[in-house]
Motif scaffolding. Structure first.
Motif, PDB file in Angstrom:
ATOM      1  N   ILE A   1       0.902  -1.366   0.116  1.00 42.21           N
ATOM      2  CA  ILE A   1       0.139  -0.028  -0.131  1.00 42.21           C
ATOM      3  C   ILE A   1       0.917   1.121   0.015  1.00 42.21           C
ATOM      4  N   PHE A   2       0.497   2.078  -0.998  1.00 41.33           N
ATOM      5  CA  PHE A   2       1.296   3.546  -0.893  1.00 41.33           C
ATOM      6  C   PHE A   2       0.408   4.717  -0.623  1.00 41.33           C
ATOM      7  N   THR A   3       1.030   5.505   0.444  1.00 41.75           N
ATOM      8  CA  THR A   3       0.178   6.556   0.698  1.00 41.75           C
ATOM      9  C   THR A   3       0.524   7.731  -0.011  1.00 41.75           C
ATOM     10  N   SER A   4      -0.369   8.784  -0.297  1.00 46.53           N
ATOM     11  CA  SER A   4       0.132   9.852  -1.204  1.00 46.53           C
ATOM     12  C   SER A   4      -0.988  11.019  -0.689  1.00 46.53           C
ATOM     13  N   PHE A   5      -0.813  12.231  -1.257  1.00 40.86           N
ATOM     14  CA  PHE A   5      -1.697  13.306  -1.313  1.00 40.86           C
ATOM     15  C   PHE A   5      -1.624  13.937  -2.760  1.00 40.86           C
TER      16      PHE A   5
ATOM     17  N   LYS B   1      -4.636  22.930   8.108  1.00 42.36           N
ATOM     18  CA  LYS B   1      -5.863  21.859   7.725  1.00 42.36           C
ATOM     19  C   LYS B   1      -5.254  21.230   6.356  1.00 42.36           C
ATOM     20  N   ILE B   2      -3.920  20.844   6.141  1.00 46.99           N
ATOM     21  CA  ILE B   2      -3.541  20.251   4.925  1.00 46.99           C
ATOM     22  C   ILE B   2      -2.885  18.986   5.498  1.00 46.99           C
ATOM     23  N   MET B   3      -2.792  18.129   4.191  1.00 48.19           N
ATOM     24  CA  MET B   3      -1.926  16.873   4.643  1.00 48.19           C
ATOM     25  C   MET B   3      -1.154  16.511   3.311  1.00 48.19           C
ATOM     26  N   ARG B   4       0.044  16.502   3.842  1.00 46.08           N
ATOM     27  CA  ARG B   4       1.186  16.386   2.746  1.00 46.08           C
ATOM     28  C   ARG B   4       2.128  15.368   3.588  1.00 46.08           C
TER      29      ARG B   4
END
Length: 309
Positions: A25-29, A64-67
């Motif tokens: 599984i590869f997380t990303s944004f 309120k971001i996700m990087r």
């Protein structure tokens, strides 16, 4: 088109169900990083299928971001994830955990640099599980102006790496300096090859370089020495590593050319460009790779199907 993609995914998943092997599984944004967590999965570590998103909307931090979502799967099959919450400003990073990557704990903001009032940023926190000490090491890049010598970088862009450790993501050690190689550095990843044998993948963030290198150490906390020459091109960052068939694949965001690339190595000395052998979803950005069970993957595909019907 989305329904067609879903129909393609399902046979791939159920073809793996008979042997119950884990997949990757590869997380990303996705830019502008307000949507939150995106995911992709792979059977072979080379070809990635888009699971789309968002699987977690960011609430931690002022922006309120996700990087740069970094994830690790523990011995009880719980996923722990940290991420960058603010491009500039802030003194911490976001944290949440989940059993299925769908239902998440309450998001927390971990203020690991609260003792540094001049800190400019906290970028790309990365989790490493230290099996020798049964603890998690979280490393990240921060700039504290006028703290370190610099080249042609501005004072607010002269990064060093810091770390904390934790066993439960509730209490954390004192923040300490992790790496000062004598130049601005970000996006580090710890790799364990064997007992007392660790590799650190780093981004040299100095203006002339902005590429990836490696260092070597006997502990996950270093010191890391013998830093190599660059093995990627100008404007590359966000590395993550997995081991497939005895060799290490290093994925990285080739942001200068707005694509993703990868190299393969067995010794972290010789690197083979395998970018023409990989396939990633369009728009995929800096994340990390872990493993996933067939059952959890089925749940993700079910959620994706429901939200796109």
């Amino acid at each position: 088109m989305k329904k067609l993609l879903l129909l393609i995914f399902l046979p791939i998943v159920f073809s793996c169900a008979s042997n119950k092997k884990d997949l990757y599984i590869f997380t990303s944004f996705r830019e502008p990083a307000t949507d939150g967590l995106y995911l992709a999965y792979s059977e072979d570590g080379y070809h990635w299928q888009d699971l789309m998103g968002s699987y977690l909307k960011p609430k931690a931090g002022a922006s309120k971001i996700m990087r740069d979502p970094s994830i690790v799967r523990d011995k009880d099959d719980t996923y722990h994830m940290v991420w960058t919450t603010d491009w500039k400003g802030g003194n911490g990073f976001g944290y949440a955990n989940s059993k299925d990557l769908i239902n998440w704990s309450e998001q927390k903001y971990i203020p690991v640099m609260a003792h540094e009032p001049e800190v400019v940023n906290i970028w790309a926190p990365e989790i490493f599980y230290d099996d020798e000490e049964d603890r998690y090491i979280i490393i990240w890049a921060s700039t504290i102006p006028f703290r370190f010598e610099k080249g042609i970088e501005e004072e607010k862009n002269n990064h060093r790496m810091y770390y904390v450790t934790t066993k439960d993501f509730k209490t954390f050690s004192e923040t300490k300096l992790f790496l000062d190689p004598g130049f601005s550095v970000i996006d580090c990843v710890i790799v364990k090859r064997a007992k007392n044998d660790y590799v650190l993948i780093i981004k040299d963030n100095t203006r002339p370089m902005r590429n990836l290198k490696v260092g070597f150490g006997k502990s996950p906390l270093g010191p890391f020495e013998n830093i190599s020459d660059p093995y990627t091109g100008f404007k590359s960052e966000g590395p993550t590593v997995l081991k497939v068939d005895g060799k290490y694949l290093i994925y990285y965001d080739n942001y200068g050319e707005k694509d993703y690339k990868a190299v393969r190595t067995s010794d972290f000395i010789n690197f083979e460009d395998i970018s023409d052998e990989i396939k990633l979803p369009e728009g995929h950005k800096h994340g990390t790779i872990s493993t996933i069970s067939i059952d959890v993957l089925k749940g993700l595909i079910k959620k994706m199907k429901e939200e796109n019907e």
